[in-house]
Motif scaffolding. Structure first.
Motif, PDB file in Angstrom:
ATOM      1  N   LEU A 305       0.797  -1.226   0.000  1.00  0.00           N
ATOM      2  CA  LEU A 305       0.000   0.000   0.000  1.00  0.00           C
ATOM      3  C   LEU A 305       0.836   1.285   0.000  1.00  0.00           C
ATOM      4  CD1 LEU A 305      -2.903  -0.931   2.459  1.00  0.00           C
ATOM      5  CD2 LEU A 305      -2.984  -0.820  -0.044  1.00  0.00           C
ATOM      6  N   PRO A 306       1.972   1.345   0.729  1.00  0.00           N
ATOM      7  CA  PRO A 306       2.745   2.591   0.720  1.00  0.00           C
ATOM      8  C   PRO A 306       3.325   2.945  -0.653  1.00  0.00           C
ATOM      9  CG  PRO A 306       3.404   1.215   2.561  1.00  0.00           C
ATOM     10  CD  PRO A 306       2.534   0.387   1.688  1.00  0.00           C
ATOM     11  N   ALA A 307       3.416   1.957  -1.552  1.00  0.00           N
ATOM     12  CA  ALA A 307       3.864   2.282  -2.910  1.00  0.00           C
ATOM     13  C   ALA A 307       2.905   3.276  -3.553  1.00  0.00           C
ATOM     14  CB  ALA A 307       3.970   1.000  -3.746  1.00  0.00           C
ATOM     15  N   ILE A 308       1.616   3.142  -3.241  1.00  0.00           N
ATOM     16  CA  ILE A 308       0.617   4.094  -3.739  1.00  0.00           C
ATOM     17  C   ILE A 308       0.860   5.464  -3.118  1.00  0.00           C
ATOM     18  CG2 ILE A 308      -1.845   4.609  -3.925  1.00  0.00           C
ATOM     19  CD1 ILE A 308      -2.371   1.582  -3.685  1.00  0.00           C
ATOM     20  N   SER A 309       1.205   5.490  -1.826  1.00  0.00           N
ATOM     21  CA  SER A 309       1.524   6.752  -1.155  1.00  0.00           C
ATOM     22  C   SER A 309       2.696   7.450  -1.835  1.00  0.00           C
ATOM     23  CB  SER A 309       1.858   6.500   0.320  1.00  0.00           C
ATOM     24  OG  SER A 309       0.770   5.948   1.012  1.00  0.00           O
ATOM     25  N   CYS A 310       3.733   6.683  -2.155  1.00  0.00           N
ATOM     26  CA  CYS A 310       4.895   7.268  -2.839  1.00  0.00           C
ATOM     27  C   CYS A 310       4.490   7.880  -4.171  1.00  0.00           C
ATOM     28  CB  CYS A 310       5.965   6.210  -3.054  1.00  0.00           C
ATOM     29  SG  CYS A 310       6.773   5.647  -1.548  1.00  0.00           S
ATOM     30  N   TYR A 311       3.651   7.170  -4.907  1.00  0.00           N
ATOM     31  CA  TYR A 311       3.212   7.676  -6.218  1.00  0.00           C
ATOM     32  C   TYR A 311       2.448   8.986  -6.063  1.00  0.00           C
ATOM     33  CZ  TYR A 311       1.294   7.655 -10.935  1.00  0.00           C
ATOM     34  OH  TYR A 311       0.960   8.003 -12.221  1.00  0.00           O
ATOM     35  N   ILE A 312       1.601   9.058  -5.032  1.00  0.00           N
ATOM     36  CA  ILE A 312       0.848  10.294  -4.777  1.00  0.00           C
ATOM     37  C   ILE A 312       1.794  11.438  -4.449  1.00  0.00           C
ATOM     38  CG2 ILE A 312      -0.743  11.426  -3.164  1.00  0.00           C
ATOM     39  CD1 ILE A 312      -2.197   8.726  -2.928  1.00  0.00           C
ATOM     40  N   LEU A 313       2.773  11.182  -3.573  1.00  0.00           N
ATOM     41  CA  LEU A 313       3.692  12.229  -3.147  1.00  0.00           C
ATOM     42  C   LEU A 313       4.662  12.655  -4.251  1.00  0.00           C
ATOM     43  CD1 LEU A 313       4.468  10.860   0.431  1.00  0.00           C
ATOM     44  CD2 LEU A 313       3.092  12.868  -0.145  1.00  0.00           C
ATOM     45  N   LEU A 314       4.790  11.833  -5.272  1.00  0.00           N
ATOM     46  CA  LEU A 314       5.631  12.186  -6.422  1.00  0.00           C
ATOM     47  C   LEU A 314       4.901  13.104  -7.406  1.00  0.00           C
ATOM     48  CD1 LEU A 314       7.310   8.741  -7.060  1.00  0.00           C
ATOM     49  CD2 LEU A 314       8.551  10.888  -6.710  1.00  0.00           C
ATOM     50  N   GLY A 315       3.611  13.295  -7.196  1.00  0.00           N
ATOM     51  CA  GLY A 315       2.828  14.124  -8.095  1.00  0.00           C
ATOM     52  C   GLY A 315       3.257  15.582  -8.056  1.00  0.00           C
ATOM     53  N   ALA A 316       3.071  16.255  -9.173  1.00  0.00           N
ATOM     54  CA  ALA A 316       3.453  17.673  -9.261  1.00  0.00           C
ATOM     55  C   ALA A 316       2.605  18.528  -8.336  1.00  0.00           C
ATOM     56  CB  ALA A 316       3.323  18.157 -10.706  1.00  0.00           C
ATOM     57  N   GLU A 317       1.365  18.130  -8.116  1.00  0.00           N
ATOM     58  CA  GLU A 317       0.474  18.896  -7.251  1.00  0.00           C
ATOM     59  C   GLU A 317      -0.233  17.926  -6.312  1.00  0.00           C
ATOM     60  OE1 GLU A 317      -3.448  21.816  -7.575  1.00  0.00           O
ATOM     61  OE2 GLU A 317      -2.159  21.522  -9.312  1.00  0.00           O
ATOM     62  N   VAL A 318      -0.001  18.097  -5.008  1.00  0.00           N
ATOM     63  CA  VAL A 318      -0.601  17.234  -4.002  1.00  0.00           C
ATOM     64  C   VAL A 318      -1.638  18.049  -3.242  1.00  0.00           C
ATOM     65  CG1 VAL A 318      -0.203  15.803  -1.977  1.00  0.00           C
ATOM     66  CG2 VAL A 318       1.520  15.891  -3.786  1.00  0.00           C
ATOM     67  N   THR A 319      -2.895  17.724  -3.449  1.00  0.00           N
ATOM     68  CA  THR A 319      -3.972  18.412  -2.737  1.00  0.00           C
ATOM     69  C   THR A 319      -4.109  17.821  -1.334  1.00  0.00           C
ATOM     70  OG1 THR A 319      -5.644  16.870  -3.534  1.00  0.00           O
ATOM     71  CG2 THR A 319      -5.178  18.805  -4.908  1.00  0.00           C
ATOM     72  N   SER A 320      -4.837  18.519  -0.478  1.00  0.00           N
ATOM     73  CA  SER A 320      -5.037  18.017   0.886  1.00  0.00           C
ATOM     74  C   SER A 320      -5.701  16.644   0.912  1.00  0.00           C
ATOM     75  CB  SER A 320      -5.851  19.022   1.704  1.00  0.00           C
ATOM     76  OG  SER A 320      -5.086  20.174   1.958  1.00  0.00           O
ATOM     77  N   PRO A 321      -6.755  16.389   0.107  1.00  0.00           N
ATOM     78  CA  PRO A 321      -7.349  15.043   0.100  1.00  0.00           C
ATOM     79  C   PRO A 321      -6.360  13.957  -0.324  1.00  0.00           C
ATOM     80  CG  PRO A 321      -8.876  16.614  -0.865  1.00  0.00           C
ATOM     81  CD  PRO A 321      -7.576  17.331  -0.693  1.00  0.00           C
ATOM     82  N   LEU A 322      -5.532  14.257  -1.332  1.00  0.00           N
ATOM     83  CA  LEU A 322      -4.528  13.284  -1.759  1.00  0.00           C
ATOM     84  C   LEU A 322      -3.486  13.057  -0.669  1.00  0.00           C
ATOM     85  CD1 LEU A 322      -3.872  14.219  -5.505  1.00  0.00           C
ATOM     86  CD2 LEU A 322      -4.886  12.100  -4.634  1.00  0.00           C
ATOM     87  N   ALA A 323      -3.084  14.126   0.007  1.00  0.00           N
ATOM     88  CA  ALA A 323      -2.124  13.998   1.105  1.00  0.00           C
ATOM     89  C   ALA A 323      -2.708  13.140   2.221  1.00  0.00           C
ATOM     90  CB  ALA A 323      -1.747  15.380   1.632  1.00  0.00           C
ATOM     91  N   MET A 324      -3.995  13.336   2.513  1.00  0.00           N
ATOM     92  CA  MET A 324      -4.653  12.517   3.538  1.00  0.00           C
ATOM     93  C   MET A 324      -4.650  11.046   3.129  1.00  0.00           C
ATOM     94  SD  MET A 324      -5.838  14.517   6.027  1.00  0.00           S
ATOM     95  CE  MET A 324      -6.289  16.241   6.338  1.00  0.00           C
ATOM     96  N   ALA A 325      -4.944  10.777   1.855  1.00  0.00           N
ATOM     97  CA  ALA A 325      -4.962   9.392   1.368  1.00  0.00           C
ATOM     98  C   ALA A 325      -3.574   8.765   1.462  1.00  0.00           C
ATOM     99  CB  ALA A 325      -5.466   9.350  -0.070  1.00  0.00           C
ATOM    100  N   ALA A 326      -2.547   9.534   1.071  1.00  0.00           N
ATOM    101  CA  ALA A 326      -1.178   9.021   1.145  1.00  0.00           C
ATOM    102  C   ALA A 326      -0.796   8.719   2.581  1.00  0.00           C
ATOM    103  CB  ALA A 326      -0.210  10.039   0.537  1.00  0.00           C
ATOM    104  N   GLY A 327      -1.152   9.613   3.496  1.00  0.00           N
ATOM    105  CA  GLY A 327      -0.847   9.399   4.902  1.00  0.00           C
ATOM    106  C   GLY A 327      -1.547   8.176   5.463  1.00  0.00           C
TER     107      GLY A 327
END
Length: 428
Positions: A305-327
């Motif tokens: 599952l954290p591999a998905i978090s890494c992919y989210i955090l690699l994004g050019a723009e990380v919104t608050s909802p995406l940051a919450m999902a990654a966390g």
């Protein structure tokens, strides 16, 4: 044990010990340093001008010392009982952690070395307040519901991940970072220690669940030397090392990562609280699944599952909802991994020498969790971005989870020839 006690469930007999263990883990040296260090970066940079690498180095110092001492503290728990080891270490951890509040205000180079020395002391005295100690008692109270009980025990780390990120930035904002160390130290000294003193203990021989001991009352399990010759020990060791190397730095540096993406400190604190909720969910769900299914089919998907978090955090723009999902996903997998260390130690190697073997398996967790923040910070300091290390971590999560698929079935007997309790088979 009386007939009435035999008919009572494991939770009915062991809930008080489990409660004390949860608070001990929550307020111990495993989660608290990791949860506060990220919030010290900005104030320490502002006051002393230290680099991010210099500021997170204490976690590495603490973790390395604690990791190499883990087998020794495990031996102490095996030899003298878990209660004195856990409670004395908890008290020493609280006092040493509070001492950081007495740091000098001068900007001299010696101040940095004083800061490092205080963290060395925390590592020397604190390791007995980690799951190395608490989980031994829980493994002795629970067999049929061991996975769930260990999951509940390790909820302490998720509770810390919820409480400390809420508390630390607010104390820093209102009273400064020194006061934060003193206030957080009240958790082990004034919460966990009193409860542990009155409630925490190992079961007597008559109170132990069936299947933990031979007919003569001796705990079953392999010796440390036998475990070290077993390929399964090294597969578990390597898996823990790979996952810890990927996770530790992401956890500590997450507030800074989010800051690089334009998310302010309070919002980052909220993400860290969501991460704590993920750990909470990971603990319980993983524990329930381990009581029903073989660990491999539980561990591999959860640790990916954290591999998905890494992919989210690699994004050019990380919104608050995406940051919450990654966390949340990062926390969920962290909860699963910590459950697995304690569970696999008991299932594959038994309880006779649990403390020493668990200490050896905790070593890569502590060591690489300690080195990882330094690696992440170094990449950030030299490249101006966390992207390169996030790509490495993405692959590491998949590899680390995959290694556990190679462990094979749980042993039916240990060297003593005594049959091993198999609650998974009974539940399935």
């Amino acid at each position: 044990m009386t007939v009435r006690e035999q008919n009572r469930g494991e939770f009915s007999l062991g809930w008080k010990v489990l409660l004390a263990g949860v608070l001990g883990v929550m307020c111990g040296a495993s989660p608290i340093p990791m949860n506060i260090i990220g919030f010290t970066i900005a104030p320490l940079q502002a006051e002393f001008g230290w680099t991010i690498t210099q500021i997170v180095l204490p976690i590495t110092i603490f973790g390395i010392i604690a990791s190499f001492l883990a087998p020794f503290f495990g031996w102490l728990a095996d030899r003298y009982g878990v209660r004195p080891v856990a409670l004395l270490s908890l008290a020493a951890f609280g006092l040493s952690f509070a001492s950081v509040s007495l740091m000098p205000t001068t900007k001299a180079a010696s101040t940095l070395y004083i800061y490092y020395a205080l963290w060395m002391i925390i590592g020397l005295v604190g390791i007995g307040s980690t799951p190395v100690s608490w989980s031994r008692a829980i493994n002795l109270w629970f067999v049929k519901k061991r996975g769930l009980a260990l999951g509940i025990l390790l909820l302490g780390t998720s509770l810390a991940a919820i409480v400390v990120p809420f508390l630390a930035p607010r104390v820093i904002e209102g009273y400064g970072w020194r006061s934060m160390f003193a206030v957080v130290a009240l958790l082990p000294l004034c919460v966990a220690l009193p409860v542990g003193y009155f409630l925490f203990r190992e079961p007597t021989a008559d109170e132990r669940p069936a299947g933990l001991a031979s007919e003569g009352g001796t705990l079953t399990g392999v010796t440390l030397s036998t475990a070290l010759k077993d390929y399964r020990f090294w597969l578990i060791w390597l898996s823990i090392a790979v996952i810890a190397a990927a996770f530790g730095g992401a956890f500590v540096n997450l507030p800074k990562m989010l800051g690089d993406r334009g998310i302010d400190a309070k919002a980052a604190g909220s993400v860290m609280m969501v991460l704590g909720l993920g750990i909470f969910a990971g603990r319980i769900i993983t524990g329930l699944l381990l009581d029903r299914f073989w660990q491999g089919i539980v561990a591999f998907p959860l640790l990916c599952l954290p591999a998905i978090s890494c992919y989210i955090l690699l994004g050019a723009e990380v919104t608050s909802p995406l940051a919450m999902a990654a966390g949340f996903l990062l926390g969920f997998a962290a909860g699963a991994e910590s459950d697995l260390i304690a569970y696999l130690t008991g299932r594959y190697f038994g309880m006779a020498h649990y403390g020493k073997i668990y200490g050896m398996l905790y070593m890569p967790f502590g060591l690489f969790s300690a080195l990882s923040p330094l690696m992440y910070a170094r990449v950030r300091d030299t490249t101006g971005s966390y992207d390169q290390i996030l790509w490495v971590a993405l692959v590491a999560y998949i590899v680390g989870g995959g290694l556990l698929l190679l462990l094979g079935k749980y042993p039916e007997r240990f060297d003593s020839g005594e049959p091993v309790a198999n609650p998974v088979a009974k539940a399935a």
